[in-house]
Write an enzyme that holds these catalytic residues in place. Sequence first.
Site, PDB file in Angstrom:
ATOM      1  N   ARG A   1       0.824  -1.219   0.000  1.00 20.90           N
ATOM      2  CA  ARG A   1       0.000   0.000   0.000  1.00 20.90           C
ATOM      3  C   ARG A   1       0.860   1.272   0.000  1.00 20.90           C
ATOM      4  NH1 ARG A   1      -5.677  -0.963   1.571  1.00 20.90           N
ATOM      5  NH2 ARG A   1      -5.998  -2.885   0.448  1.00 20.90           N
TER       6      ARG A   1
ATOM      7  N   ARG B   1      -3.505   6.223   1.167  1.00 23.03           N
ATOM      8  CA  ARG B   1      -4.065   7.424   1.812  1.00 23.03           C
ATOM      9  C   ARG B   1      -3.134   8.148   2.774  1.00 23.03           C
ATOM     10  NH1 ARG B   1      -9.064   3.976   3.546  1.00 23.03           N
ATOM     11  NH2 ARG B   1      -7.321   2.549   3.381  1.00 23.03           N
TER      12      ARG B   1
ATOM     13  N   ARG C   1      -6.936  11.114  -5.756  1.00 24.28           N
ATOM     14  CA  ARG C   1      -8.159  10.346  -5.552  1.00 24.28           C
ATOM     15  C   ARG C   1      -9.381  11.267  -5.555  1.00 24.28           C
ATOM     16  NH1 ARG C   1     -11.715   8.603  -1.867  1.00 24.28           N
ATOM     17  NH2 ARG C   1     -12.087   6.359  -1.572  1.00 24.28           N
TER      18      ARG C   1
ATOM     19  N   ASP D   1      -6.628  -3.088  -7.500  1.00 28.48           N
ATOM     20  CA  ASP D   1      -7.137  -3.791  -6.325  1.00 28.48           C
ATOM     21  C   ASP D   1      -7.303  -5.263  -6.661  1.00 28.48           C
ATOM     22  OD1 ASP D   1      -8.178  -2.975  -3.514  1.00 28.48           O
ATOM     23  OD2 ASP D   1      -9.510  -4.563  -4.207  1.00 28.48           O
TER      24      ASP D   1
ATOM     25  N   TYR E   1     -14.606 -12.713  -0.418  1.00 26.07           N
ATOM     26  CA  TYR E   1     -15.338 -11.459  -0.690  1.00 26.07           C
ATOM     27  C   TYR E   1     -16.549 -11.697  -1.579  1.00 26.07           C
ATOM     28  CZ  TYR E   1     -11.607  -8.644   1.398  1.00 26.07           C
ATOM     29  OH  TYR E   1     -10.722  -8.081   2.281  1.00 26.07           O
TER      30      TYR E   1
HETATM   31  O1  CP3 Z   1      -0.010  -1.858  -2.475  1.00 20.25           O
HETATM   32  C1  CP3 Z   1      -0.257  -0.959  -3.306  1.00 20.25           C
HETATM   33  O2  CP3 Z   1       0.146   0.219  -3.183  1.00 20.25           O
HETATM   34  C2  CP3 Z   1      -0.991  -1.334  -4.575  1.00 20.25           C
HETATM   35  C3  CP3 Z   1      -2.402  -1.179  -4.563  1.00 20.25           C
HETATM   36  C4  CP3 Z   1      -3.285  -2.132  -3.781  1.00 20.25           C
HETATM   37  C5  CP3 Z   1      -4.540  -1.729  -3.285  1.00 20.25           C
HETATM   38  N1  CP3 Z   1      -5.169  -2.830  -2.790  1.00 20.25           N
HETATM   39  C6  CP3 Z   1      -5.075  -0.364  -3.367  1.00 20.25           C
HETATM   40  C7  CP3 Z   1      -6.152   0.019  -2.444  1.00 20.25           C
HETATM   41  C8  CP3 Z   1      -3.143  -3.499  -3.496  1.00 20.25           C
HETATM   42  C9  CP3 Z   1      -1.964  -4.432  -3.737  1.00 20.25           C
HETATM   43  C10 CP3 Z   1      -4.355  -3.922  -2.870  1.00 20.25           C
HETATM   44  C11 CP3 Z   1      -4.619  -5.325  -2.474  1.00 20.25           C
HETATM   45  C12 CP3 Z   1      -5.831  -5.639  -1.701  1.00 20.25           C
HETATM   46  N2  CP3 Z   1      -7.076  -5.089  -1.798  1.00 20.25           N
HETATM   47  C13 CP3 Z   1      -5.898  -6.661  -0.724  1.00 20.25           C
HETATM   48  C14 CP3 Z   1      -4.762  -7.595  -0.370  1.00 20.25           C
HETATM   49  C15 CP3 Z   1      -3.782  -6.959   0.544  1.00 20.25           C
HETATM   50  C16 CP3 Z   1      -4.326  -6.705   1.929  1.00 20.25           C
HETATM   51  O3  CP3 Z   1      -4.485  -5.514   2.232  1.00 20.25           O
HETATM   52  O4  CP3 Z   1      -4.566  -7.658   2.621  1.00 20.25           O
HETATM   53  C17 CP3 Z   1      -7.203  -6.675  -0.220  1.00 20.25           C
HETATM   54  C18 CP3 Z   1      -7.738  -7.604   0.851  1.00 20.25           C
HETATM   55  C19 CP3 Z   1      -7.935  -5.683  -0.921  1.00 20.25           C
HETATM   56  C20 CP3 Z   1      -9.396  -5.368  -0.775  1.00 20.25           C
HETATM   57  C21 CP3 Z   1      -9.590  -3.983  -0.336  1.00 20.25           C
HETATM   58  N3  CP3 Z   1      -9.334  -2.862  -1.101  1.00 20.25           N
HETATM   59  C22 CP3 Z   1     -10.106  -3.539   0.910  1.00 20.25           C
HETATM   60  C23 CP3 Z   1     -10.518  -4.466   2.048  1.00 20.25           C
HETATM   61  C24 CP3 Z   1     -10.140  -2.158   0.860  1.00 20.25           C
HETATM   62  C25 CP3 Z   1     -10.710  -1.236   1.901  1.00 20.25           C
HETATM   63  C26 CP3 Z   1      -9.821  -1.161   3.083  1.00 20.25           C
HETATM   64  C27 CP3 Z   1      -8.949   0.042   2.976  1.00 20.25           C
HETATM   65  O5  CP3 Z   1      -7.728  -0.091   3.151  1.00 20.25           O
HETATM   66  O6  CP3 Z   1      -9.521   1.114   2.733  1.00 20.25           O
HETATM   67  C28 CP3 Z   1      -9.617  -1.737  -0.377  1.00 20.25           C
HETATM   68  C29 CP3 Z   1      -9.447  -0.359  -0.871  1.00 20.25           C
HETATM   69  C30 CP3 Z   1      -8.089   0.054  -1.344  1.00 20.25           C
HETATM   70  N4  CP3 Z   1      -7.300  -0.666  -2.186  1.00 20.25           N
HETATM   71  C31 CP3 Z   1      -7.424   1.269  -1.016  1.00 20.25           C
HETATM   72  C32 CP3 Z   1      -6.198   1.252  -1.710  1.00 20.25           C
HETATM   73  C33 CP3 Z   1      -5.154   2.324  -1.753  1.00 20.25           C
HETATM   74  C34 CP3 Z   1      -7.973   2.382  -0.160  1.00 20.25           C
HETATM   75  C35 CP3 Z   1      -9.121   2.984  -0.909  1.00 20.25           C
HETATM   76  C36 CP3 Z   1      -9.174   4.479  -0.875  1.00 20.25           C
HETATM   77  O7  CP3 Z   1      -8.317   5.142  -1.479  1.00 20.25           O
HETATM   78  O8  CP3 Z   1     -10.131   4.943  -0.285  1.00 20.25           O
END
Ligand code: CP3
Length: 355
Positions: free
Chosen positions: A28, A32, A41, A78, A155
């Site tokens: 990540r 944010r 964003r 994602d 999911y």
């Molecule tokens: O790592 C990186 O910088 C690359 C981008 C990336 C995102 N999601 C962007 C994202 C990667 C590799 C993921 C993987 C992902 N997504 C996983 C596996 C890794 C982990 O965290 O266990 C999972 C389970 C998801 C599903 C997901 N996406 C959830 C549960 C959420 C909401 C929780 C949260 O952190 O807000 C997301 C949203 C998400 N994916 C965000 C980002 C930057 C935040 C969204 C936002 O900008 O509001």
Amino acid sequence: MNGELKNDRLLRALRRQPTDTTPVWIMRQAGRYLPEYRSTRARAGSFMALAQDPDLACEVTLQPLQRFDLDAAILFSDILTIPDAMGLGLSFAAGEGPKFQRPLRNSGDIDRLDVPDMDGGLRYVMDAVRTIRRELDGRVPLIGFSGSPWTLACYMVEGQGSRDFARAKALAWDDPQAMHRLLDVLARSVAAYLSAQAECGAQALMVFDTWGGLLSPPMFHELSLRYLARVTELLKVNAHAADLPVVLFSKGANAHLEALAGTGCEALGLDWTIGLDEARRRVGDRVALQGNLDPSVLYAMPEIIVREVDAAIDAFGPHPGHVFNLGHGVTPDVEPEHVKVLVDAVHEAGRRIRA
Ligand code: CP3
């Protein structure tokens, strides 16, 4: 394909070859905690609009590299893009996490699923990979990624995030054949998705099995491990993906490190609940290790961050095959300056331990 790569530490470490210092990237890293991410964003309007615009996805992918001396970029996207392209209707409500409009409710829903078209509903991901690879211009390698079959199934059946994914586990107990049909179509989709990313320019591949740790040992073997192995097997016979290192990150599944190391992957991602010394003793030289600092260390003062980085580098030791990372994603309330402290401390400690 990697000929013009100026920094190949990540790829060398994943292949357990010597490097001048320990490579580092952060799960990540585009997220944010960076004000410039929040601003892009906001311009895009939503997380999905950001991810679906290849130029904006490229912009946020590169943002952390402008601030920190990172050794890899990771595609901004994602894991839930696959179920979205399968027709489940993904959205992210602000602060609430992912939600599917049409979660899987019965075996009929599962039978209707098919491997999505990589040039159709997932075209935006491939365009982003191509754009990022071009804009990186060989500075560092680009990591492509996917969710694991089991984690995507969690999911898709639940319809949203959950503490225990009770619906998904109930389906696995009540209708194991339907669950296996779901995992089978997901394994083929994940392999096709990662192969397409490889074809478009990804140079390493990571599979996130975020919810592997929810499963009992026999269920882990049946529902998670078996399909991770299927994915790596399919990647090995794909012309574009065969030569790319694959990292498997099964969170909470440290009981199964030896089995995970036997799936044909190049490296294992580790969460912070195991020491790098113990993990390395258990898997030996069979795979590289990626991880595994507790993300909460980034809340601490810089001196503490440096101390904890030093301890992790010492725990792994002077052998090749360590990629430094957190044990899970960087949290949104972390000070960006603390990430810089961490990245620089890794490179310094990595040089020290090799001296
Ligand atoms: O790592 C990186 O910088 C690359 C981008 C990336 C995102 N999601 C962007 C994202 C990667 C590799 C993921 C993987 C992902 N997504 C996983 C596996 C890794 C982990 O965290 O266990 C999972 C389970 C998801 C599903 C997901 N996406 C959830 C549960 C959420 C909401 C929780 C949260 O952190 O807000 C997301 C949203 C998400 N994916 C965000 C980002 C930057 C935040 C969204 C936002 O900008 O509001």
